[in-house]
Each structure stands twice: as C-alpha cells, then as structure tokens.
Design an enzyme around this catalytic site. Structure first.
Site, PDB file in Angstrom:
ATOM      1  CG  ASP A 151      48.378 -69.662  79.357  1.00 16.26           C
ATOM      2  OD1 ASP A 151      48.251 -71.049  79.641  1.00 16.26           O
ATOM      3  OD2 ASP A 151      47.434 -68.886  78.969  1.00 16.26           O
ATOM      4  CB  THR A 197      43.892 -75.623  81.157  1.00 17.00           C
ATOM      5  OG1 THR A 197      44.464 -76.106  80.038  1.00 17.00           O
ATOM      6  CG2 THR A 197      43.311 -73.851  80.937  1.00 17.00           C
ATOM      7  CE1 TYR A 202      31.654 -72.021  98.853  1.00 14.98           C
ATOM      8  CE2 TYR A 202      29.491 -73.050  98.530  1.00 14.98           C
ATOM      9  CZ  TYR A 202      30.457 -72.095  97.982  1.00 14.98           C
ATOM     10  OH  TYR A 202      30.171 -71.210  97.098  1.00 14.98           O
TER      11      TYR A 202
END
Ligand SMILES: *Cc1c(COP(=O)(O)O)cnc(C)c1O
Length: 414
Positions: free
Chosen positions: A197, A223, A51
């Site tokens: 994008d 992405t 984490y």
C-alpha cells in the site's frame, strides 16, 4: 466560479475561504498536496454526469464512446508509469481499494497482517475499528522499540508463527523506506499474498526517490491524491493472473459506477507524473524533508527513528513538554498546518498523543526548497517554545502569511 457564486453564495464563499487558507498557510499534512489546474478542470468536468458500470468495452450502459477511451488511457498510463501488468483505476479512494483487494483474495476470517496503527500503519491494515480488522483475522507487527524501524526478522518470525494469508506493507506515519524485497521473501516463505500500500509514497516511487514495490508485491494499491498529486481516488496494480479477481472485486463486488471525472483527472495526473519535472519534484520532496528534519534535530526536537528518508517526519514532543494536539493547534493558529499523531509505544491516548506528523509534498509543490524548510522549522520551534504566548504565535502567523505570498500554489489563481 461565477455560476457557483450566483447559485450558492454560501458554499462559494466557503470554497474561496478554503482557497485563501491553502494559499496563505504552510501545509505540512503529508497526505495532502496541491493538484494542478488541469487536474481540477478534469475533476470539475461533465464527466461527472455519466454512468458507466463495467470496464472499457464491457459496460452495462450505452453511450460510452468517450468514457471508454478516457478510462483506457488512464489504465495504460498507470501500467506504463508503474511498470505493472494490470491496473484498475476505479476505486473511489484508498480505503475501499484495500477492501476490494481483501475481498478479491481472502476468505472471511483469514489472517491479514499489517503494521499496527499506533506504529504508523493504516486503519485498513487490520485495525479493530475498521472492517479490515473484523472480517479478517488481524495480525499486527510493530516497529522496534529502540530503532523505531521495522525489524524484518521480527516480521518474519511473526509471519511464520501466525501464517497470514496476506501481508500488507505500507504506512501513513513511517518516516523510513520500506524493504519491499524483504517483505516479498517473507510473504513467499509463508505462502501469503503481499499487498504494498504505497498511498503515501507513490509519487516518490514513480520519481525514483523510493524503492519500487512492483517487482515484489502481488498487488500494489495507491491513492492518487497524496504525493502522486492527482484527484481523490485510488488504483490497484497487479499481475495478469490476479487481474480478473481484482476487477470483479472492485465492480460488481464492492462499487457501482466509476467516477469518470476522477478517472479523467487520474489520467491527467499520471501524464504529469511521467514528466521530468515530476521526477525532480519527488527528489526535492525528500531533500526538503531531510533538511527540515536536520533543522528540527538541531533545535532539540526528538524525531521518531532519528530522521527521515521519505516525505514525512514524526516528531515526539515529550522532551519539549508539549502534547501533540496542543502543538498542532498552536501551529495551525500560526499558519502552519499539521496533525497530531501517536508515536511508537506512545504512553498517551490516540486522541491526545505525544507527537505531530509533518510532510513536505505540499510545500515542495509550491517550489519551496531546503532554505525554506529551515525557516519553517525555526517557526515551529518558536511556536512550540511559546505555546501559551498568543502574541508570539500571532507574530509567527503574520510572518508565515507574508512568506507564503512568494510561493504560488499550483491550481490556485490569485
Ligand atoms: C490514505 C491512506 C489510505 C486510505 O485512503 P483514503 O483515500 O483516505 O480512503 C490507505 N492506506 C494508506 C497507507 C494511506 O496512507
């Protein structure tokens, strides 16, 4: 995967089945690819145990000595590869990354202008069923009816009339290049932010096979798992002035702890993408798409906009009297995997549209070239011409499986 086999044979078998399927089929989904073994190894590493909310040097958890270095390397590689001033590599995927950009720069209800979904835009560019089309005021541009390309004068006129706060350029089903400079000028003129994008084309951009948005866009989102050939994830690039807003929107605005195994795999993919071999890959993706498009046209297929200058092809099957879904399903049975897709001004419904969408990133990763693209186009022609003939489809399927054997897939050990 010995441990997986022992612990959970059911999942193990399904993973192996999928692996075989990816190896023995011609994969033409333009958003998919084969990542390298190195990317798979980083993705499957112990980094998944960690984490690390926050950013390198500014974490809310101790124990980040290695994680900070990994994320910093990923960020530095992203900045260098794209020539960007700032990079955030934490978004979980493309949809949340776009949401983070909107959350960072727009107030609820402000105008968000994007390419309409049925014309190739993404859901997250302001379509009704997406949060992007409900929290912000959607404004949609479309492609020209005749040329089936973006009409920049029409985009400018719409932007002047509607005064969006943000314009999004980018698509999931647009076979032509984007004129980022024109979009930049339009955005500037109306006082809107420009988000490029480039999820689909990022690999082409870094290879120099598609124009670069970085000089013209306020924010670039991509992405990492499509043409860029990395793990499933996303990143946001922007100028220094917007860096703080973007970072705060990703965390704590939208997300919790970053997926560190993904961050490491992104770093690996970015290193690979900076190689001369990747540059060649990007250009071959486009050459392959052009070769496949030319062969399809030769065989009487009707392509949206008449062809392609990127990695994807949209086929309008209306003249072949076959609906897109039926063609995609028959092709899958033949070992050629693609998806059904709307075509601009499609008279049919989105769940059963007139077209199919094809792309060359995966087959190019397997080393296929123009001659193989012509062969695949010939098989597609055969399947579409014999859509009700299972024996013919079965024959193609056998040939496709045999053909695939000659092209090893990255990341898959036989
Ligand atoms: C794939 C894609 C997205 C969404 O990415 P996910 O990782 O599926 O959330 C957003 N925008 C464009 C243009 C895309 O092609």
């Amino acid at each position: 995967m010995d441990e997986l086999k022992r612990t959970d044979p059911e999942i193990y078998e399904l993973v192996k089945d999928e692996e075989r399927y990816q190896l023995e089929s011609v994969r033409l989904i333009p958003s998919e690819n084969y990542v390298s073994k190195a990317v798979l190894e980083a993705t499957g590493s112990v980094l998944a145990n960690k984490y690390s909310e926050g950013y390198p040097g500014r974490r809310y958890y101790e124990g980040q000595r290695y994680i900070d270095r990994i994320e910093t390397i990923a960020v530095e590689r992203a900045k260098a590869l794209f020539g960007a001033e700032h990079a955030n590599v934490q978004p979980y995927s493309g949809a949340p990354a776009n949401l983070a950009v909107y959350f960072a720069l727009l107030k609820p209800g402000e105008g968000l202008m994007g390419l309409a979904l049925p014309h190739g835009g993404h859901l997250t560019h302001g379509w009704d069923v997406s949060i992007s089309g409900t929290f912000w005021r959607p404004i949609r541009y479309v492609v020209d009816r005749e040329s089936q390309r973006i009409d920049y004068d029409a985009v400018r006129a719409l932007a002047r009339k509607e005064r969006p706060r943000m314009i999004v350029t980018g698509a999931t089903a647009y076979p032509r290049q984007f004129d980022f400079k024109a979009f930049g000028e339009i955005a500037k003129e109306v006082g809107a932010y420009l988000l490029a994008d480039i999820s689909h084309i990022a690999g082409l951009v870094v290879a120099g096979a598609h124009p670069d948005p970085v000089p013209y866009a306020d924010v670039v989102m991509t992405t990492t798992h499509k043409t860029l050939r990395g793990p499933r994830g996303a990143m946001i690039l922007c100028r220094k002035e917007l860096a703080e807003k973007i970072d705060k929107a990703v965390f704590p605005g939208l997300q919790g702890g970053p997926h560190n195994h993904t961050t490491a795999a992104i770093a690996v993919a970015l290193k690979e993408a900076a190689s001369p071999a990747f540059r060649e890959y990007g250009h071959q993706v486009v050459r392959n798409a052009k070769a496949m498009a030319a062969e399809l046209v030769e065989r009487g297929f009707n392509l949206v906009s008449g062809g392609t200058d990127n990695h994807l092809i949209l086929v309008d099957l209306t003249n072949r009297k076959v609906i897109g879904k039926k063609a995609a399903q028959a092709l899958d049975r033949a070992g050629i995997v693609c998806n059904y897709n709307t075509v601009p001004y499609d008279p049919r419904k989105p769940f059963s549209p007139s077209g199919i969408r094809l792309g060359t990133p995966s087959v190019t990763s397997r080393g296929m070239k123009e001659a193989e693209m012509r062969r695949i186009a010939a098989w597609m022609d055969e399947v579409v011409a014999h859509i009700e003939d299972e024996a013919a489809i079965g024959r193609v399927s056998g040939e496709v499986r045999e053909f695939c054997r000659a092209f090893p897939a990255p990341g898959i050990t036989v």
